[in-house]
Design a protein around this motif. Structure first.
Motif, PDB file in Angstrom:
ATOM      1  N   GLY A 102     -26.788   8.127   1.828  1.00 24.70           N
ATOM      2  CA  GLY A 102     -25.993   9.143   1.147  1.00 24.70           C
ATOM      3  C   GLY A 102     -24.709   8.642   0.550  1.00 24.70           C
ATOM      4  N   ALA A 103     -24.435   7.337   0.486  1.00 24.96           N
ATOM      5  CA  ALA A 103     -23.186   6.877  -0.099  1.00 24.96           C
ATOM      6  C   ALA A 103     -23.164   7.162  -1.580  1.00 24.96           C
ATOM      7  N   GLY A 104     -21.968   7.389  -2.110  1.00 19.76           N
ATOM      8  CA  GLY A 104     -21.840   7.600  -3.541  1.00 19.76           C
ATOM      9  C   GLY A 104     -21.723   9.050  -3.898  1.00 19.76           C
ATOM     10  N   ALA A 105     -21.444   9.340  -5.165  1.00 19.79           N
ATOM     11  CA  ALA A 105     -21.248  10.702  -5.630  1.00 19.79           C
ATOM     12  C   ALA A 105     -22.569  11.421  -5.739  1.00 19.79           C
ATOM     13  N   ASN A 106     -22.526  12.713  -5.740  1.00 22.14           N
ATOM     14  CA  ASN A 106     -23.712  13.534  -5.895  1.00 22.14           C
ATOM     15  C   ASN A 106     -24.309  13.303  -7.271  1.00 22.14           C
ATOM     16  N   ALA A 107     -25.602  13.034  -7.307  1.00 23.48           N
ATOM     17  CA  ALA A 107     -26.249  12.640  -8.559  1.00 23.48           C
ATOM     18  C   ALA A 107     -26.495  13.823  -9.463  1.00 23.48           C
ATOM     19  N   GLY A 108     -26.561  13.519 -10.762  1.00 24.47           N
ATOM     20  CA  GLY A 108     -27.014  14.498 -11.737  1.00 24.47           C
ATOM     21  C   GLY A 108     -26.033  15.589 -12.061  1.00 24.47           C
ATOM     22  N   GLY A 109     -24.787  15.457 -11.634  1.00 26.77           N
ATOM     23  CA  GLY A 109     -23.800  16.479 -11.970  1.00 26.77           C
ATOM     24  C   GLY A 109     -24.008  17.790 -11.246  1.00 26.77           C
ATOM     25  N   ALA A 110     -24.819  17.795 -10.167  1.00 25.89           N
ATOM     26  CA  ALA A 110     -25.071  19.028  -9.420  1.00 25.89           C
ATOM     27  C   ALA A 110     -23.805  19.454  -8.688  1.00 25.89           C
ATOM     28  N   PRO A 111     -23.694  20.710  -8.319  1.00 25.64           N
ATOM     29  CA  PRO A 111     -22.514  21.182  -7.589  1.00 25.64           C
ATOM     30  C   PRO A 111     -22.268  20.322  -6.351  1.00 25.64           C
ATOM     31  N   LYS A 112     -21.017  20.041  -6.063  1.00 27.21           N
ATOM     32  CA  LYS A 112     -20.679  19.151  -4.966  1.00 27.21           C
ATOM     33  C   LYS A 112     -20.279  19.903  -3.707  1.00 27.21           C
ATOM     34  N   GLU A 113     -20.828  21.077  -3.538  1.00 24.33           N
ATOM     35  CA  GLU A 113     -20.593  21.804  -2.302  1.00 24.33           C
ATOM     36  C   GLU A 113     -21.885  22.462  -1.863  1.00 24.33           C
ATOM     37  N   LEU A 114     -22.129  22.399  -0.584  1.00 22.06           N
ATOM     38  CA  LEU A 114     -23.301  23.034   0.004  1.00 22.06           C
ATOM     39  C   LEU A 114     -22.850  24.152   0.922  1.00 22.06           C
ATOM     40  N   THR A 115     -23.545  25.272   0.860  1.00 16.41           N
ATOM     41  CA  THR A 115     -23.325  26.349   1.816  1.00 16.41           C
ATOM     42  C   THR A 115     -24.402  26.250   2.882  1.00 16.41           C
ATOM     43  N   VAL A 116     -23.972  26.191   4.145  1.00 14.32           N
ATOM     44  CA  VAL A 116     -24.905  26.018   5.267  1.00 14.32           C
ATOM     45  C   VAL A 116     -24.709  27.150   6.256  1.00 14.32           C
ATOM     46  N   TRP A 117     -25.803  27.837   6.578  1.00 15.64           N
ATOM     47  CA  TRP A 117     -25.768  28.865   7.612  1.00 15.64           C
ATOM     48  C   TRP A 117     -26.103  28.223   8.950  1.00 15.64           C
TER      49      TRP A 117
ATOM     50  N   ALA B 113     -30.685  38.343   1.778  1.00 14.05           N
ATOM     51  CA  ALA B 113     -30.665  37.185   0.892  1.00 14.05           C
ATOM     52  C   ALA B 113     -31.964  37.051   0.111  1.00 14.05           C
ATOM     53  N   VAL B 114     -33.091  37.317   0.767  1.00 15.81           N
ATOM     54  CA  VAL B 114     -34.380  37.251   0.074  1.00 15.81           C
ATOM     55  C   VAL B 114     -34.441  38.302  -1.036  1.00 15.81           C
ATOM     56  N   ALA B 115     -33.974  39.500  -0.734  1.00 19.34           N
ATOM     57  CA  ALA B 115     -34.013  40.587  -1.726  1.00 19.34           C
ATOM     58  C   ALA B 115     -33.128  40.293  -2.927  1.00 19.34           C
ATOM     59  N   SER B 116     -31.963  39.712  -2.675  1.00 14.13           N
ATOM     60  CA  SER B 116     -31.016  39.447  -3.758  1.00 14.13           C
ATOM     61  C   SER B 116     -31.260  38.118  -4.448  1.00 14.13           C
ATOM     62  N   GLY B 117     -31.934  37.198  -3.748  1.00 15.84           N
ATOM     63  CA  GLY B 117     -32.128  35.860  -4.271  1.00 15.84           C
ATOM     64  C   GLY B 117     -30.949  34.946  -4.035  1.00 15.84           C
ATOM     65  N   ASN B 118     -29.908  35.474  -3.405  1.00 16.20           N
ATOM     66  CA  ASN B 118     -28.685  34.699  -3.171  1.00 16.20           C
ATOM     67  C   ASN B 118     -28.618  34.238  -1.715  1.00 16.20           C
ATOM     68  N   GLY B 119     -29.170  33.090  -1.463  1.00 18.60           N
ATOM     69  CA  GLY B 119     -29.140  32.544  -0.117  1.00 18.60           C
ATOM     70  C   GLY B 119     -28.251  31.318  -0.055  1.00 18.60           C
ATOM     71  N   PRO B 120     -28.160  30.689   1.109  1.00 23.06           N
ATOM     72  CA  PRO B 120     -27.384  29.462   1.244  1.00 23.06           C
ATOM     73  C   PRO B 120     -28.169  28.281   0.676  1.00 23.06           C
ATOM     74  N   ASP B 121     -27.594  27.119   0.690  1.00 23.49           N
ATOM     75  CA  ASP B 121     -28.354  25.923   0.308  1.00 23.49           C
ATOM     76  C   ASP B 121     -29.203  25.438   1.479  1.00 23.49           C
TER      77      ASP B 121
END
Length: 413
Positions: free
Chosen positions: A23-38, A79-87
């Motif tokens: 996992g060393a190095g920056a996040n590839a592909g310009g993807a968001p650099k934050e993860l939401t974890v439940w 979250a399933v109903a809204s489609g807005n879940g964590p990563d």
């Protein structure tokens, strides 16, 4: 090494974790650099400490959200109903089938697993790795922590009553518990948590029985289950178990009111934190048996939300969390057992007599049947039946016939 020793070792393990895994190095592909974890329960502060080395090394921030265990069903459904879940989300094994069937979890294809070798099935305990699948056999989660049940007992109190060895069978549990309950009013020998639907299943397994038939359906109508009912109800009939549904098992054990019970390693951490003065006055032993000594294989998996816009970062985090040193650090921080074979075999674990018993029991442990909503339906029906017999005096035969009718044929595959 006692659990207190593990807590002192956490800092050193964290230093090792900072150097472990990919996992060393920056996040590839310009993807968001934050993860939401439940993360389930009250472990979020420890989890933040665990993932800090990953965030520092990868540049991927981790927003940890604590979800109470009793709120996860509603939270997930919303979250399933809204489609807005964590990563990334933690899923207890008893809920894995329900969550997997929702279609909200990312299917982990061969390419993903190849790119993240820490997630390879062979790295994990055999019983739990195979459990991380949907009905179609496609993995949608990876093991995170393992858990099993063992017998906790107060060596000082047992010895004071002339009981020099822990009970090895359920008949011995009842005999020991009777002696311990004889210490006087308000004193008992054993504790049965009235919310624990796994205990009567474990009792059935130890009688050599199954609760899933050859066709893959739930079937409680067996001689072995009825023997388990004899054990469960007999402990109450002996006056060896408190009937209070709000009884606190940690305080009961610490105070000596209930000097024996079956629980998981998390109880050891709770005892060490609540009463360090009891160090050396309690121990653990494998689950009491009969025809077998099979216990529960429980724990949690981690999954990636299907609609996550940072799948690569999420998979890199899962790979980091699967590294043996990370798993050892999590045990030091939070008292939850590793699920990788390398971590479980590490001398830092096996040299601890408590953990050695846990690891021994994990070698003879099974998960609960993967039925949808076990806790809310089948497990609840099981507990309602047993508690009606021991707490309200319901007719045993009638209550069991009702349980058989309510659960018979429920698919466990």
């Amino acid at each position: 090494m006692r659990r207190a020793g593990w807590a002192l070792a956490a800092a050193g393990l964290l230093a090792l974790t900072a150097c472990a895994g990919p996992g060393a190095g920056a996040n590839a592909g310009g993807a968001p650099k934050e993860l939401t974890v439940w993360i389930m329960g009250d472990s979020s502060a420890h989890f933040e400490q665990l993932v800090k080395p990953f965030a520092d090394r990868s540049g991927i921030g981790v927003d940890t959200v604590a979800i109470p265990w009793d709120s996860i069903d509603q939270k997930f459904t919303t979250a399933v109903a809204s489609g807005n879940g964590p990563d990334v989300l933690q899923i207890g094994l008893s809920k894995l089938r329900t969550f997997a069937d929702s279609g909200a979890l990312l299917e982990l294809d061969e390419r993903m697993l190849k790119d993240h070798p820490g997630l390879a099935t062979a790295n994990f305990l055999d019983g739990v790795a195979g459990f991380a699948t949907t009905d179609g056999g496609h993995p949608v989660s990876v093991p995170w922590v393992s858990d099993t049940r063992v017998l906790f007992y107060r060596t000082d109190i047992l010895a004071d009553r002339g009981l020099t060895e822990p009970p090895a069978t359920w008949d011995e549990v009842r005999a020991h518990a009777k002696v311990l309950a004889g210490r006087g009013k308000g004193r008992y020998g054993f504790h049965i948590p009235q919310w624990d639907n796994a205990l009567p299943v474990i009792m059935t397994w130890t009688q050599g029985g199954r609760i899933v038939d050859a066709a893959g359906a739930i079937d409680f109508d067996t001689p072995e289950f009825r023997k388990a009912v004899d054990i469960y109800t007999g402990l109450y009939a002996d006056g060896s178990v408190p009937a209070d549904p709000d009884f606190d098992q940690v305080q009961g054990f610490v105070s000596g009111v209930t000097p024996m019970l079956v629980s998981g390693p998390y109880l050891g951490s709770a005892i060490a934190a609540a009463a360090p003065e009891l160090d050396g006055k309690w121990a653990v032993a494998p689950i009491p048996g009969g025809a077998a000594r099979t216990s529960l294989l429980a724990g949690s998996n981690l999954a990636v939300w299907h609609a996550s816009d940072n799948r690569d970062g999420a998979l890199r985090l899962l790979d980091h969390l699967s590294q043996p040193q990370t798993q050892l650090t999590w045990y030091a921080l939070d008292g939850q057992l590793p699920v990788t074979k390398a971590a479980l075999g590490d001398p830092k674990l096996t040299s601890d007599p408590f953990t050695a018993v846990y690891a021994e029991q994990l070698a003879d442990a099974e998960p609960l049947p993967p039925v949808p909503n076990w806790d809310g339906e089948t497990g609840k029906a099981l507990l309602d039946t047993l508690n009606s017999i021991v707490l309200t005096g319901a007719n045993r035969d009638t209550a069991l016939r009702d349980l058989y009718a309510a659960t018979s044929g429920t698919s466990a595959g």
